[in-house]
Each structure stands twice: as structure tokens, then as C-alpha cells.
Scaffold this motif. Sequence first.
Motif, short mmCIF file in Angstrom:
data_model
loop_
_atom_site.label_atom_id
_atom_site.label_comp_id
_atom_site.label_asym_id
_atom_site.label_seq_id
_atom_site.Cartn_x
_atom_site.Cartn_y
_atom_site.Cartn_z
N ARG A 28 -112.07 30.68 -75.86
CA ARG A 28 -111.31 31.13 -74.69
C ARG A 28 -109.83 31.29 -75.07
NH1 ARG A 28 -111.97 30.93 -69.23
NH2 ARG A 28 -113.94 29.81 -69.52
N GLU B 75 -106.10 37.15 -66.22
CA GLU B 75 -106.99 35.99 -66.12
C GLU B 75 -108.43 36.43 -65.90
OE1 GLU B 75 -104.38 36.48 -64.18
OE2 GLU B 75 -102.88 34.99 -64.81
N GLU C 47 -111.74 35.88 -68.37
CA GLU C 47 -112.99 35.30 -67.87
C GLU C 47 -114.17 36.21 -68.18
OE1 GLU C 47 -113.65 32.35 -66.66
OE2 GLU C 47 -111.55 31.79 -66.95
N ARG D 1 -117.29 35.43 -70.79
CA ARG D 1 -118.68 35.47 -70.32
C ARG D 1 -119.55 36.33 -71.23
NH1 ARG D 1 -117.73 37.62 -65.69
NH2 ARG D 1 -117.00 35.65 -64.84
#
Length: 228
Positions: free
Chosen positions: A101, A200, A204, A208
Motif C-alpha cells: 500500500r 486516496e 484503494e 484491491r
Amino acid sequence: MEQAYAYHQRKRSAPRRDGLSTRGVVLEAAGRVFAERGYVKATNREICERAGVNGAAINYYFGGKEALYEEVLVEAHRQLVSMEDLNAVMDSSGAPSDKLRAFLELAVRAALKAPELWGLPVLLRELASPSSNLPAPLVGSMLPKLDVVRSLVCEVTGLEPGSEKASHATAMLLLPCMFLVLFPEKIQSILLPGFMDKPEALVESMVRYVMGGLSALKASEFASGETS
């Protein structure tokens, strides 16, 4: 080895009164000129005029225009992603998924700042009209970064660092990051409508999809190991 030694032994300059080194000022001016005009049309004279230095400075500090251009390419790549930033991601105490991340956040930040840097047009010009061989200094700066990303992929998947699957997985991670950084904003807005204004959410989504792909690869590797 002799070329690598010569590269690291090039002239260094003492700080000027403004706190900058003459060598650094020439490198910065050259980056901007190469970004605007490309390698062929850029001249030593214009670079030195922009830097406010003697016309012999390029030969003195870099050994010529070609060697200066090679170092500009290295700096252009460093502007987008530095070894220090990558090492900070890998040295963090989080789980492999947390490091992934953090790496994707780094890529998104690089994409957002790229349009403001001269390094991006320099690299785009090189990609559009590449020389027959990538300059050795650029390759030398890119390979350690590639090794860091590969080690991150291996932490997430458990793949062997030297395996072909690890190389493929690393490429699949890097390609969307390269798209974000290198493709013009107009194309990004067409393919990723609304995302570039919501970093952001973009991170994400990337986490994923990347984790889904790497998890599937890890599962297939385990299954093939079980059946072999």
C-alpha cells in the motif's frame, strides 16, 4: 568496471555563495533545456547560459554533452522515484500488504507531482525516441530500484526472487504505476475519470486489484507445487 569508475570519479564542485554547487546548477539547467528541446536540439551554449556558468563547465564537470545527458536521465528518474523512498517503504515495520500500500501511495504521489517536474518530459522524450542502448548510468540507477520492488512482490507472494514468475509479477505491479506517472493527464482523465482528483480512492482501488492479482498468483504457485 573502468566506465563505472570513471562515472563516479567525475569532477565535483565546491558550494557557491548561493549554497549550490556549480555542477548541480549545470545539471538542473541541462534538465530544463533537454526537457524543452530534446537532446539533439539542446546546445551546450544554451545550457551554460541558463546556468550562468562558463562555457567550458559542461566538459569540465561532466566530460561532454552526452555524459551530461546521461546524468540528467538518472536525475529525471530519481525525481519520480528515489532509492531513499523505496528503501523507506521496505524498511517499515508493517506487514507485506502494508508495504505494498505504501509503495502504491508513493506511485500515486509521483504521478501527481510529475507534471511539475522537468524529469517527466525528459523521460518521455527518451521513450519516444530511444537510443539503441539505454545509457549505462540510467540502467545502473534503475536496476537497484527494480530489485527493491521485486523483493516487495516476493514478500507478498512468497515467490522466489530469481524466478520467472516473480519477474512477471513485478512487471504487472509496475506497469499501472508507469501508466500513472508517464501518461499525459488528458489520457489519464479518459481512462481513470475522477480518480486523479481522489488519490486516496485511487490507492484503494489499486491495492484491491494488485492484491487480488498477487493473491491469485500465490495460490496458483501453491497449487502447482502441490501437484508437482
